[in-house]
Every structure is written in structure tokens, then in C-alpha cells.
Scaffold this active site. Structure first.
Site, PDB file in Angstrom:
ATOM      1  NE  ARG A 190      -3.618  -2.469   0.465  1.00  0.00           N
ATOM      2  CZ  ARG A 190      -3.259  -3.635  -0.086  1.00  0.00           C
ATOM      3  NH1 ARG A 190      -2.215  -3.706  -0.899  1.00  0.00           N
ATOM      4  NH2 ARG A 190      -3.964  -4.718   0.139  1.00  0.00           N
ATOM      5  CB  SER A 219      -8.286  -2.512   5.319  1.00  0.00           C
ATOM      6  OG  SER A 219      -8.775  -3.663   4.697  1.00  0.00           O
ATOM      7  CD  GLU A 252      -4.930  -0.142   3.532  1.00  0.00           C
ATOM      8  OE1 GLU A 252      -4.852  -1.209   4.179  1.00  0.00           O
ATOM      9  OE2 GLU A 252      -5.519  -0.058   2.439  1.00  0.00           O
TER      10      GLU A 252
HETATM   11  C1  LIG Z   1     -15.252  -0.500   0.746  1.00  0.00           C
HETATM   12  C2  LIG Z   1     -13.789  -0.295   0.459  1.00  0.00           C
HETATM   13  C3  LIG Z   1     -12.977  -1.386   0.176  1.00  0.00           C
HETATM   14  C4  LIG Z   1     -11.618  -1.218  -0.097  1.00  0.00           C
HETATM   15  N1  LIG Z   1     -10.859  -2.311  -0.401  1.00  0.00           N
HETATM   16  C5  LIG Z   1      -9.552  -2.156  -0.717  1.00  0.00           C
HETATM   17  C6  LIG Z   1      -8.765  -3.288  -1.112  1.00  0.00           C
HETATM   18  O1  LIG Z   1      -9.238  -4.412  -1.202  1.00  0.00           O
HETATM   19  N2  LIG Z   1      -7.461  -3.078  -1.412  1.00  0.00           N
HETATM   20  C7  LIG Z   1      -6.896  -1.824  -1.360  1.00  0.00           C
HETATM   21  O2  LIG Z   1      -5.690  -1.707  -1.678  1.00  0.00           O
HETATM   22  N3  LIG Z   1      -7.616  -0.741  -0.994  1.00  0.00           N
HETATM   23  C8  LIG Z   1      -8.921  -0.887  -0.671  1.00  0.00           C
HETATM   24  N4  LIG Z   1      -9.658   0.205  -0.289  1.00  0.00           N
HETATM   25  C9  LIG Z   1      -9.014   1.517  -0.169  1.00  0.00           C
HETATM   26  C10 LIG Z   1      -9.167   2.360  -1.454  1.00  0.00           C
HETATM   27  O3  LIG Z   1      -9.952   1.679  -2.373  1.00  0.00           O
HETATM   28  C11 LIG Z   1      -7.795   2.655  -2.101  1.00  0.00           C
HETATM   29  O4  LIG Z   1      -6.919   3.289  -1.197  1.00  0.00           O
HETATM   30  C12 LIG Z   1      -7.941   3.506  -3.351  1.00  0.00           C
HETATM   31  O5  LIG Z   1      -6.742   3.534  -4.078  1.00  0.00           O
HETATM   32  C13 LIG Z   1      -8.401   4.923  -3.062  1.00  0.00           C
HETATM   33  O6  LIG Z   1      -8.679   5.521  -4.314  1.00  0.00           O
HETATM   34  P1  LIG Z   1      -9.276   6.968  -4.440  1.00  0.00           P
HETATM   35  O7  LIG Z   1      -9.288   7.346  -5.875  1.00  0.00           O
HETATM   36  O8  LIG Z   1     -10.550   7.040  -3.736  1.00  0.00           O
HETATM   37  O9  LIG Z   1      -8.111   7.806  -3.705  1.00  0.00           O
HETATM   38  P2  LIG Z   1      -8.295   8.977  -2.657  1.00  0.00           P
HETATM   39  O10 LIG Z   1      -8.844   8.411  -1.401  1.00  0.00           O
HETATM   40  O11 LIG Z   1      -8.985  10.120  -3.279  1.00  0.00           O
HETATM   41  O12 LIG Z   1      -6.768   9.366  -2.437  1.00  0.00           O
HETATM   42  C14 LIG Z   1      -5.859   8.454  -1.835  1.00  0.00           C
HETATM   43  C15 LIG Z   1      -4.460   9.100  -1.819  1.00  0.00           C
HETATM   44  O13 LIG Z   1      -3.986   9.226  -3.142  1.00  0.00           O
HETATM   45  C16 LIG Z   1      -3.731  10.602  -3.463  1.00  0.00           C
HETATM   46  N5  LIG Z   1      -4.129  10.787  -4.848  1.00  0.00           N
HETATM   47  C17 LIG Z   1      -5.317  10.464  -5.419  1.00  0.00           C
HETATM   48  N6  LIG Z   1      -5.276  10.697  -6.741  1.00  0.00           N
HETATM   49  C18 LIG Z   1      -4.042  11.187  -7.003  1.00  0.00           C
HETATM   50  C19 LIG Z   1      -3.386  11.616  -8.188  1.00  0.00           C
HETATM   51  N7  LIG Z   1      -3.985  11.581  -9.389  1.00  0.00           N
HETATM   52  N8  LIG Z   1      -2.110  12.076  -8.106  1.00  0.00           N
HETATM   53  C20 LIG Z   1      -1.482  12.108  -6.898  1.00  0.00           C
HETATM   54  N9  LIG Z   1      -2.051  11.717  -5.751  1.00  0.00           N
HETATM   55  C21 LIG Z   1      -3.312  11.255  -5.800  1.00  0.00           C
HETATM   56  C22 LIG Z   1      -4.556  11.403  -2.482  1.00  0.00           C
HETATM   57  O14 LIG Z   1      -3.999  12.688  -2.267  1.00  0.00           O
HETATM   58  C23 LIG Z   1      -4.460  10.528  -1.248  1.00  0.00           C
HETATM   59  O15 LIG Z   1      -3.231  10.733  -0.608  1.00  0.00           O
HETATM   60  C24 LIG Z   1     -11.036   0.075  -0.046  1.00  0.00           C
HETATM   61  C25 LIG Z   1     -11.854   1.194   0.222  1.00  0.00           C
HETATM   62  C26 LIG Z   1     -13.220   1.016   0.466  1.00  0.00           C
HETATM   63  C27 LIG Z   1     -14.083   2.209   0.732  1.00  0.00           C
END
Ligand SMILES: Cc1cc2nc3c(=O)[nH]c(=O)nc-3n(C[C@H](O)[C@H](O)[C@H](O)COP(=O)(O)OP(=O)(O)OC[C@H]3O[C@@H](n4cnc5c(N)ncnc54)[C@H](O)[C@@H]3O)c2cc1C
Length: 337
Positions: free
Chosen positions: A164, A237, A332
Site C-alpha cells: 500500500r 481496511s 492505512e
Molecule cells: C469498501 C472499500 C474497500 C476497499 N478495499 C480495498 C482493497 O481491497 N485493497 C486496497 O488496496 N484498498 C482498498 N480500499 C481503499 C481504497 O480503495 C484505495 O486506497 C484507493 O486507491 C483509493 O482511491 P481513491 O481514488 O478514492 O483515492 P483517494 O482516497 O482520493 O486518495 C488516496 C491518496 O492518493 C492521493 N491521490 C489520489 N489521486 C491522485 C493523483 N492523481 N495524483 C497524486 N495523488 C493522488 C490522495 O492525495 C491521497 O493521498 C477500499 C476502500 C473502500 C471504501
């Protein structure tokens, strides 16, 4: 490009927290980022790049600028008879991309289906599930340095992916990811070894699943254990699975013979969900936040929850797990504010 003041972030974070951003910029084309850098927009501004907000907990309002990546586009950039390289813009929705790849018979991402993410954050976070991580398929990440405006291209090695984790979480200068390229196979190599997968397939009398059947199987398993963000807020998580030394592991294993752990390098990775459950938190609530009854690793919004509720609960869980096991859990989730 749309810029709004005092924007509610309620629809932009999966925990369903109603924080405000002083300023909110919606980016639909990556050139808009380059233009913002040229205009010195990011100078002396606290900036948060936002994908789907699926891993962010807002504690209070965000007194800065939220830049929401909504740039879309998927294109094949290279292919031969076996392999295809597909480039997706950072604002694409990860799950839509996975199904788009399956529709086109580009394989590899099946086990990562139904992870709520944007393409950009999939690289930042190196998302993973069911024995597969995004890093296994990423060949290049395109980004813009928000200080110099330089357009950068990171190879897989440059990204320094970890659990991660990636270089994008640690860079001295902030880079915004604009697109990610994935190397996928035209021949399926399905990873079926997880017990939950084999149990599901045998329960559904599927002997030789197609890649789409595997993806559907994984999506079904995931949503039987996790709350859908549209039903109950969470970030999935909340804590990382802690890695401990072999000697700490052995001491714990003697005291707790049923402890769930896996070898990891020189030490062991402990199942944080198991630690939380044993500490008595599974299904309990504190204020308007709670520990999900089906999976103790997940903290949930029990209705009208704010970031302080989540932090208070997380700290209580961390303290009790540490008191019982001598292991300090690390979030996380990204706590902003
Ligand atoms: C129900 C649920 C289940 C999940 N299951 C998993 C799983 O199985 N495995 C897993 O790994 N994760 C899981 N996650 C966590 C989540 O899906 C990941 O962390 C995902 O990558 C977040 O994506 P996001 O676009 O919403 O990022 P955000 O939450 O918007 O951002 C996350 C981070 O990335 C940065 N960021 C976002 N976009 C950019 C960009 N274009 N350039 C630079 N920085 C950027 C943000 O500033 C922040 O620091 C889960 C979440 C939920 C709600």
C-alpha cells in the site's frame, strides 16, 4: 475547469463525512494541471489531490484547495499477439477500467475488481487484493511536478512500490499523477488459490471459471464482507496488517495459538482484523463510528459521523490492541486535517 468556494466534500469521500473545502477545483483534462502550475496556482497553497476519496478521512474542514481528478480516457498504446499495454487517465474509475479490460479480453486485473479507486490512486496506494497488487501490472506512471511543472514518466522501478505504498507518498516535491499504463495479457492466467475463491466456485458449481466469472466471484465475496460505500461509509481496511519480528511473533504465538499470521521477509505479518477482534472491538461503536460486525479491520460511519468520531474510535482500538499484544496498529487510511 471549474473552481468553487466552500464546497461540501460529502459526495467526495466514501466515509460520508460532511467537511467543506475552502476551494475545490475539478480537473477534466491533464493539460489543466500543467496550466495551473504555469500560473503558479499551487504556490503557497495547501493542496490535496483527490480521486474518489475512498481512503481519506476528513477531520474538520479542509482549509486549502482540493483538486479533484476527473480526467478520463483509455487507449491501447502498444500490443503484440500476447501482450497489450493500456493507458488510462488518472480520473478513470478503477472498477470500470477492470471490466473494460475484461470486455476486451485483456487479462490480469480480475482479482482487483470492485476496489473503490481512481486510476491515479491505484498507483499511489498500490492497491491489492486476493494475492495481486496493482504494481504487478503497472509499466509507467505519468505525472506532473506541481513545483517545476515538469512532466515526468516513472517506470515501475521508479515508483518504488511497497505494501500500500509508492514513491508518490514520499516525494519531496508533490507530483500529481495524470495517467497510468498497465501491461496485460491476452491469455488468462487466473489466480484461484484463495480459499474464499475456491469455496465460492465449488458452491456455485463452477469448475473452470472464465476471467469474468472469476471477477464476479471476487466482487460477490468482497461485498459479502465489506460495506458498500453507498450503503454505509468506510474506507475499507482502516489499519495496515502489522509486520513484527520473528521473536515477537513466536512469543505471541505461544500466548495465542490461534493467532493469524503469515511469513513476511525476516518477520511475520499479523492479521490486524484478528487482533482487533480479540481485543473485543468487533461490532462495537464509539460515538457515531463503529467497528464493522462482519470484518473488524473496517471502521464504519454509524450515521452522521465526523472525522473526530473516527479518530477517537481508531485511537481506542489502537490502545487496546497495543495493551493486549504489544503491537501498535498503523492506519492505512489517510487522515486529513
Ligand atoms: C469498501 C472499500 C474497500 C476497499 N478495499 C480495498 C482493497 O481491497 N485493497 C486496497 O488496496 N484498498 C482498498 N480500499 C481503499 C481504497 O480503495 C484505495 O486506497 C484507493 O486507491 C483509493 O482511491 P481513491 O481514488 O478514492 O483515492 P483517494 O482516497 O482520493 O486518495 C488516496 C491518496 O492518493 C492521493 N491521490 C489520489 N489521486 C491522485 C493523483 N492523481 N495524483 C497524486 N495523488 C493522488 C490522495 O492525495 C491521497 O493521498 C477500499 C476502500 C473502500 C471504501
Amino acid at each position: 475547469m471549474k473552481i468553487t468556494k466552500n464546497q461540501s466534500l460529502l459526495g467526495y469521500n466514501s466515509f460520508g463525512i460532511n467537511a467543506l473545502a475552502d476551494e475545490f477545483v475539478e480537473v477534466e483534462h491533464s493539460e489543466e494541471i500543467a496550466q495551473l502550475v504555469e500560473d503558479h496556482f499551487f504556490e503557497n497553497r495547501m493542496t490535496l489531490f483527490l480521486g474518489g476519496g475512498n481512503n481519506i478521512v476528513f477531520v474538520g474542514d479542509f482549509h486549502g484547495t482540493v483538486v479533484h481528478l476527473a480526467n478520463k480516457g483509455i487507449a491501447v498504446v502498444d500490443e503484440d499477439s500476447d501482450i497489450v499495454t493500456v493507458r488510462a487517465e488518472a480520473g478513470e474509475v478503477w472498477d470500470d477500467f477492470v471490466w473494460h479490460c475484461l470486455d476486451n479480453q485483456w487479462f490480469g486485473l480480475e482479482n482487483l475488481v470492485a476496489i473503490p479507486s481512481s486510476i491515479g490512486a491505484a498507483a499511489v496506494q498500490n492497491i491489492g487484493a486476493y494475492g495481486v497488487e496493482a504494481k504487478d501490472f503497472i509499466v509507467a506512471v505519468e505525472a506532473i511536478d506541481t513545483v517545476t511543472g515538469e512532466k515526468r514518466r516513472f517506470s515501475n522501478a521508479d515508483c518504488r512500490f511497497g505494501y500500500r505504498d509508492s514513491v508518490f507518498k514520499h516525494s519531496e516535491t508533490q507530483c500529481v499523477i495524470t495517467a497510468v499504463s498497465f501491461r496485460l495479457s491476452k491469455t488468462p492466467h487466473l489466480r484461484l488459490s484463495y480459499k474464499a475463491i475456491t469455496d465460492y466456485l465449488s458452491a456455485n458449481a463452477i469448475a473452470n471459471p472464465t476471467p469474468k466469472q472469476l471477477a464476479q466471484c471476487i466482487a460477490d465475496i468482497r461485498w459479502s464482507k465489506l460495506p458498500k460505500p453507498e450503503v454505509q461509509g468506510s474506507v475499507g481496511s482502516f489499519f495496515k496488517n502489522p509486520v513484527v519480528t520473528a521473536s515477537l511473533y513466536e512469543g505471541l504465538k505461544e500466548r495465542f495459538p490461534d493467532m493469524v499470521a503469515y511469513p513476511a521477509g525476516d518477520g511475520y505479518k499479523l492479521a490486524a482484523g484478528w487482533l482487533i477482534e480479540k481485543s473485543g472491538w468487533k461490532g462495537r461503536t464509539l460515538g457515531r463510528a463503529g467497528v464493522y460486525p462482519k470484518q473488524a479491520l473496517v471502521l464504519v460511519n454509524c450515521g452522521g459521523c465526523d472525522g473526530n468520531d473516527v479518530v477517537r474510535l481508531a485511537n481506542a482500538v489502537i490502545a487496546d490492541v497495543e495493551a493486549m499484544f504489544g503491537v501498535r496498529l498503523q492506519p492505512e487510511a489517510i487522515i486529513v486535517g
